[in-house]
Design an enzyme around this catalytic site. Structure first.
Site, PDB file in Angstrom:
ATOM      1  N   ARG A  39       0.830  -1.207   0.000  1.00 55.91           N
ATOM      2  CA  ARG A  39       0.000   0.000   0.000  1.00 55.91           C
ATOM      3  C   ARG A  39       0.863   1.255   0.000  1.00 55.91           C
ATOM      4  O   ARG A  39       0.570   2.219  -0.700  1.00 55.91           O
ATOM      5  CB  ARG A  39      -0.957   0.013   1.200  1.00 55.91           C
ATOM      6  CG  ARG A  39      -2.014  -1.067   1.135  1.00 55.91           C
ATOM      7  CD  ARG A  39      -2.877  -1.073   2.379  1.00 55.91           C
ATOM      8  NE  ARG A  39      -2.028  -1.311   3.546  1.00 55.91           N
ATOM      9  CZ  ARG A  39      -2.318  -0.923   4.782  1.00 55.91           C
ATOM     10  NH1 ARG A  39      -3.436  -0.275   5.033  1.00 55.91           N
ATOM     11  NH2 ARG A  39      -1.507  -1.179   5.780  1.00 55.91           N
ATOM     12  N   ASN A  55      -6.040  -2.785   2.436  1.00 56.94           N
ATOM     13  CA  ASN A  55      -5.944  -4.223   2.628  1.00 56.94           C
ATOM     14  C   ASN A  55      -7.341  -4.796   2.836  1.00 56.94           C
ATOM     15  O   ASN A  55      -8.121  -4.268   3.628  1.00 56.94           O
ATOM     16  CB  ASN A  55      -5.104  -4.565   3.863  1.00 56.94           C
ATOM     17  CG  ASN A  55      -3.625  -4.448   3.615  1.00 56.94           C
ATOM     18  OD1 ASN A  55      -3.159  -4.409   2.479  1.00 56.94           O
ATOM     19  ND2 ASN A  55      -2.850  -4.392   4.687  1.00 56.94           N
TER      20      ASN A  55
END
Length: 93
Positions: A21, A40
């Site tokens: 990320r 996520n």
């Protein structure tokens, strides 16, 4: 090809707990002009939502499919749509 677009991507593989990320956000900021987030999911995937110029969304998608990402990408699924707005920059969620 410079019209505004919304790109929603689901990335499968070993993409959690590897900085995926963070690197996605860094890449989106480097490309410039993109807003959205990387998140996520409970099933081990990462969801990426990016809005901006279609060309810039394609650049991010190309990076997500490349060998330059952290971890291991086994598959990428994308959906293109009309931008909805409401994002303040590009966030990690």
């Amino acid at each position: 090809m410079n019209e505004e677009a919304r790109l929603v991507v689901w990335v499968r593989g070993r993409v959690q707990q590897v900085g995926f990320r963070w690197f996605t956000r860094a890449n989106a900021l480097e490309i410039g002009g993109l807003i959205g987030f990387a998140l996520n999911l409970d099933d081990g995937r990462v969801q990426v939502v990016a809005e901006g110029r279609r060309e810039n969304c394609h650049r991010l998608l190309d990076w997500l499919r490349s060998d330059d990402t952290p971890g291991r990408v086994d598959g990428v699924t994308e959906i293109w749509d009309t931008p909805r707005g409401g994002y303040d920059g590009f966030a990690i969620r």
